[in-house]
Every structure is written in structure tokens, then in C-alpha cells.
Scaffold this active site. Sequence first.
Site, PDB file in Angstrom:
ATOM      1  N   LYS A  56       0.842  -1.210   0.000  1.00 50.10           N
ATOM      2  CA  LYS A  56       0.000   0.000   0.000  1.00 50.10           C
ATOM      3  C   LYS A  56       0.869   1.249   0.000  1.00 50.10           C
ATOM      4  O   LYS A  56       0.579   2.228  -0.686  1.00 50.10           O
ATOM      5  CB  LYS A  56      -0.954  -0.025   1.207  1.00 50.10           C
ATOM      6  CG  LYS A  56      -2.054  -1.073   1.032  1.00 50.10           C
ATOM      7  CD  LYS A  56      -2.805  -1.390   2.308  1.00 50.10           C
ATOM      8  CE  LYS A  56      -3.703  -2.605   2.069  1.00 50.10           C
ATOM      9  NZ  LYS A  56      -4.254  -3.191   3.288  1.00 50.10           N
ATOM     10  N   ASP A  73     -12.134   1.212   3.222  1.00 50.30           N
ATOM     11  CA  ASP A  73     -12.181  -0.247   3.073  1.00 50.30           C
ATOM     12  C   ASP A  73     -13.625  -0.733   3.017  1.00 50.30           C
ATOM     13  O   ASP A  73     -13.873  -1.930   2.841  1.00 50.30           O
ATOM     14  CB  ASP A  73     -11.473  -0.911   4.268  1.00 50.30           C
ATOM     15  CG  ASP A  73     -10.293  -1.769   3.834  1.00 50.30           C
ATOM     16  OD1 ASP A  73     -10.160  -2.010   2.621  1.00 50.30           O
ATOM     17  OD2 ASP A  73      -9.519  -2.196   4.705  1.00 50.30           O
ATOM     18  N   GLN A 119      -5.889  -2.626   9.534  1.00 49.22           N
ATOM     19  CA  GLN A 119      -5.316  -3.768   8.828  1.00 49.22           C
ATOM     20  C   GLN A 119      -5.734  -5.048   9.548  1.00 49.22           C
ATOM     21  O   GLN A 119      -5.447  -5.240  10.721  1.00 49.22           O
ATOM     22  CB  GLN A 119      -3.775  -3.641   8.791  1.00 49.22           C
ATOM     23  CG  GLN A 119      -3.082  -4.712   7.975  1.00 49.22           C
ATOM     24  CD  GLN A 119      -3.360  -4.601   6.475  1.00 49.22           C
ATOM     25  OE1 GLN A 119      -3.362  -3.514   5.904  1.00 49.22           O
ATOM     26  NE2 GLN A 119      -3.592  -5.738   5.841  1.00 49.22           N
TER      27      GLN A 119
END
Length: 294
Positions: free
Chosen positions: A49, A116, A93
Site C-alpha cells: 500500500k 475499506d 489492517q
Amino acid sequence: MAQILNGKIMQNESIDRLKKEVLGFTVKPTLAIIQVGDLQESSKYIQHKKIFAEKIGANVEHLKFNIDVSKEELVEKIHELNKDDKIHGIILQLPIPKNLNEHEIIDAIDSSKDVDGLTSTNFKLLATGSSFGFMGATTKGVLDLLDYYKVSLAGQHVLIIGRSILVGKPTALALLNRDATVTIAHSKTVNLKELARVCDILIVALGQPRFINEEYVRPGQVVVDIGINFEASNSKSDSSDEIQKQTLVGDVDFEKVKDIVGAITPVPNGIGPMTVASLFENLITAYKNDKKIL
Ligand code: NDP
């Protein structure tokens, strides 16, 4: 040989497009990534990322917490990030330690920064077929790749193997919104091989290396392999020492199915790069929404 649905090509196009957009912005779009613990695979994904962000001119703020961090501390940090106008997107995450309730922590993220697409608000928007809100990065990656290769979805029978809240369920809802006929399979499903062979599009997210072989597929099908698994293999170095290599493999046995099906995503270079690209597409949308850029 099946047509290869290559996510890396699309990722490169996405980099070019987003880079041009970011050049026109006054402030760098910034993604905050919250990591709990030091899981090697998570650190690897975060690294991908960061590399993508650098390529398009965005920032990543990497916030690391010890494995024994409390839910309250994480939620407090998220509330701070929600209020911080230099932060445009926030992700947790996954996975995080089992003792922490990931849904409660994710739901602390302001839905306008939930790039997300995992908060209850964004999930509900997806479930109601709304075009507002953020779609999960993997789900968006799957849809964008299928659209790019002009795979039609309306009326097609899609089987999704895997019902996780992160991948299987949102992907099922998104495909339903596109008028596909969707079946979701899981570990208790019986007759999985038969179900898999009759569908038009087979989407696999079950987390077991090379699980899907020639017995699960038929000619003409489109196979999307979301799985990411690391297999250890030993090889000799120049000095003849044994070295352990990590090989990335999908949930589909690519070699066994590639000459049967009509089209297939490879691993690597399939859905993985699409997921990273989609995350940053969402970040740029969040930035533009914040700055009221049309
Ligand atoms: P989970 O472990 O949360 O879910 C796995 C799902 O697969 C569960 O629903 C489980 O069923 C089902 N399952 C497991 N074994 C079988 C089986 N033998 N037959 C049928 N169904 C089975 O995994 P995730 O959804 O988070 O991830 C799935 C895969 O996708 C992993 O390899 C992961 O690394 C990868 N992934 C890839 C991403 C990308 O960007 N490409 C992003 C996120 C994940 P049950 O519910 O009954 O337990």
C-alpha cells in the site's frame, strides 16, 4: 488456454490515472493505516500500500500498536483521526488479535473515511443497492476487473465460495446489485463440486492453497481467484545451502484448471493488485468528497 484476467495491467492504468488526479490537488490525500501487532503478512500488505501511495503521490500514515492494545485505545485513536482534516481515509489492517472486537473498532471509523468499506453504514448502503458509500476494496477490485474484461454479470449464475464479512458477503451483495444470480458456499455446503461446475462465474475466497482443481470447473467458465496463500518451499542457494522460499499461491490450482475454463485470474497479478488499486480509488473519492471536488 484460458484468457488471463490480469490485474497488474489494470493496476498500472489506475496508477497513471490517479497520479494525474493527485497532481491537481492542493493537499496530498492521506490514508491512515492502523496495525495491531507485527504479523509478517500484514506488514507485507502494508508495504504494498505504501509503494502504491508513493507512485500516485499520496501519503500513508502507518500507526502501529502493540498486540496488547485495548479496544478503548484504538477507538480513541480512530476518533482523533476522524476529526483530523489531514486524514482522508482510515483502515484497520486485518486480522487483529481475536480478543479485540474488530466490528466495534471498525464501526468507530467515520463512514466518510471508511475507504475499506467495512463499517456497518457502508455495508448497509451496499445491501440496499445505494450508489453512495464505499465498497470494500477486494469487492470493488473483483467488479472492476470483470468490467474491464467485459465479462457480463446480469443474469449470470455466480458461485462465491467463502462467506466472510470482508470478502464473500460484500462481493455477493455487489454482484446481486449487478443483477447476477448469486449462490454463496461455505465449509458446510454439500455438493460443492457440482455447484461449482454448473455456475457461469466461480469466485473463490476460502483461504486454502490450490483447493479448486479440475473437478470443480467446466469449459467456458470465468474463474476469479481471490485467495492469497504463502507456501514454503526449499531451494538450494549458490553456496548449496538450503534456503526457504515463500511462494504465493491462490485458492485455485491454476495449472490444473487453466486449460479447461474460459477465463481466469492468476495469482499473483490477479485480484491482489486490484485490491490495492481500489483502496486508493476509494481514498481519492473520499478526498474529493471532503474537498467538494466533482
Ligand atoms: P475467512 O477465513 O474469513 O473465510 C473463509 C471462508 O471460506 C469461510 O466462509 C469458510 O466457511 C469458507 N471455507 C473454508 N474452507 C472451505 C471449504 N473446504 N469449502 C467451502 N468453503 C470453505 O477468509 P477471508 O474471506 O478473509 O479470505 C479468503 C481468502 O482470500 C484468503 O486466502 C485471503 O488471504 C484472501 N484475501 C485476498 C484478498 C485480496 O486482496 N486478494 C483480500 C482479502 C482476503 P465457514 O464460514 O463455514 O467457516
